[in-house]
Scaffold this motif. Structure first.
Motif, PDB file in Angstrom:
ATOM      1  N   TRP A 104       0.869  -1.139  -0.029  1.00 43.43           N
ATOM      2  CA  TRP A 104       0.045   0.165   0.014  1.00 43.43           C
ATOM      3  C   TRP A 104       0.915   1.331   0.112  1.00 43.43           C
ATOM      4  O   TRP A 104       1.915   1.444   0.682  1.00 43.43           O
ATOM      5  CB  TRP A 104      -0.855  -0.102   1.138  1.00 43.43           C
ATOM      6  CG  TRP A 104      -1.687  -1.150   1.202  1.00 43.43           C
ATOM      7  CD1 TRP A 104      -1.650  -2.570   1.789  1.00 43.43           C
ATOM      8  CD2 TRP A 104      -3.066  -1.358   0.517  1.00 43.43           C
ATOM      9  NE1 TRP A 104      -2.761  -3.152   1.686  1.00 43.43           N
ATOM     10  CE2 TRP A 104      -3.553  -2.800   0.811  1.00 43.43           C
ATOM     11  CE3 TRP A 104      -3.704  -0.503  -0.490  1.00 43.43           C
ATOM     12  CZ2 TRP A 104      -4.828  -2.986   0.078  1.00 43.43           C
ATOM     13  CZ3 TRP A 104      -4.703  -1.261  -1.030  1.00 43.43           C
ATOM     14  CH2 TRP A 104      -5.391  -2.286  -0.779  1.00 43.43           C
ATOM     15  N   TRP A 109      -2.609   1.934  -5.241  1.00 42.10           N
ATOM     16  CA  TRP A 109      -2.622   1.282  -4.041  1.00 42.10           C
ATOM     17  C   TRP A 109      -2.688   1.935  -2.865  1.00 42.10           C
ATOM     18  O   TRP A 109      -1.786   1.811  -1.959  1.00 42.10           O
ATOM     19  CB  TRP A 109      -1.663   0.037  -4.261  1.00 42.10           C
ATOM     20  CG  TRP A 109      -1.970  -0.876  -5.258  1.00 42.10           C
ATOM     21  CD1 TRP A 109      -1.811  -0.933  -6.573  1.00 42.10           C
ATOM     22  CD2 TRP A 109      -2.752  -2.044  -4.741  1.00 42.10           C
ATOM     23  NE1 TRP A 109      -2.283  -2.075  -7.085  1.00 42.10           N
ATOM     24  CE2 TRP A 109      -3.084  -2.955  -6.296  1.00 42.10           C
ATOM     25  CE3 TRP A 109      -3.356  -2.602  -3.848  1.00 42.10           C
ATOM     26  CZ2 TRP A 109      -3.729  -4.111  -6.585  1.00 42.10           C
ATOM     27  CZ3 TRP A 109      -4.230  -3.945  -4.126  1.00 42.10           C
ATOM     28  CH2 TRP A 109      -4.336  -4.630  -5.308  1.00 42.10           C
ATOM     29  N   TYR A 114      -3.865   1.537   5.305  1.00 43.00           N
ATOM     30  CA  TYR A 114      -3.004   0.173   5.117  1.00 43.00           C
ATOM     31  C   TYR A 114      -1.479   0.391   4.710  1.00 43.00           C
ATOM     32  O   TYR A 114      -0.759  -0.494   4.973  1.00 43.00           O
ATOM     33  CB  TYR A 114      -3.519  -0.741   4.055  1.00 43.00           C
ATOM     34  CG  TYR A 114      -4.841  -1.274   4.442  1.00 43.00           C
ATOM     35  CD1 TYR A 114      -5.117  -2.157   5.385  1.00 43.00           C
ATOM     36  CD2 TYR A 114      -5.985  -0.901   3.762  1.00 43.00           C
ATOM     37  CE1 TYR A 114      -6.492  -2.672   5.485  1.00 43.00           C
ATOM     38  CE2 TYR A 114      -7.403  -1.398   4.090  1.00 43.00           C
ATOM     39  CZ  TYR A 114      -7.403  -2.348   4.865  1.00 43.00           C
ATOM     40  OH  TYR A 114      -8.822  -2.807   5.278  1.00 43.00           O
TER      41      TYR A 114
END
Length: 183
Positions: A104, A109, A114
């Motif tokens: 992450w 992403w 996260y």
């Protein structure tokens, strides 16, 4: 006494032929005689949040013994890694196995809850054996995510698999070999 394994599943639908079900069944088939497998249902897997999963992981680890093996698949792997890198629990971990873990904070992403802290790997040195698995044909998490983890944890054993996709529907023999090598 059987060695204990805590398995943290992926996000998304769970159950028969969904999510981490293939890996879980494979682990049972190959480790039933020698290992005791714990696999909690993680909160709201189709809309997961780190804090809820962190609480579940902590509860599970609190009841398990020292030297438990930890396995995480996909979001389960990255969540387990985040928890371990931010936790100062002194309980000994027997080994950490991360399968198809998203990294992450890169590209598309980037979900803040996260993202790992800077130098996250320094808190993982207490774990004697760390294994990273990723398939070249993973259709969900690109293999470049494995490179980020390998760079951050140069002591980890890296396994690049030729096939298996994201779910490893036909199993992950390297995982079984590595688990058995630690027991």
């Amino acid at each position: 006494m059987k060695q204990k394994i805590l398995f943290i599943h992926s996000a998304g639908p769970q159950g028969s032929h969904n999510g981490s079900d293939f890996l879980l069944a494979y682990l049972y088939d190959h480790l039933f005689n020698t290992h005791e497998l714990f696999h909690p249902y993680m909160p709201d897997p189709e809309n997961p949040h780190y804090d809820a999963w962190r609480i579940t992981i902590k509860k599970e680890l609190d009841i398990l013994s020292n030297n438990t093996l930890l396995i995480g698949h996909s979001l389960g792997a990255s969540t387990l890694l985040k928890y371990l890198s931010e936790s100062f629990d002194e309980k000994a971990i027997g080994g950490l196995f991360l399968i198809a873990a998203p990294y992450w904070g890169t590209d598309d992403w980037n979900v803040d809850e996260y993202v790992l802290t800077k130098n996250f790997s320094s808190n993982l040195r207490r774990i004697p054996d760390v294994f990273l698995y990723h398939s070249k044909d993973d259709e969900v998490v690109p293999i470049r995510h494995l490179t980020h983890y390998a760079d951050e944890m140069p002591w980890a054993t890296v396994r690049v698999c030729e096939g298996g996709g994201h779910l490893f529907g036909h199993g992950l023999p390297e995982l079984i070999t590595d688990i058995k090598s630690l027991t």
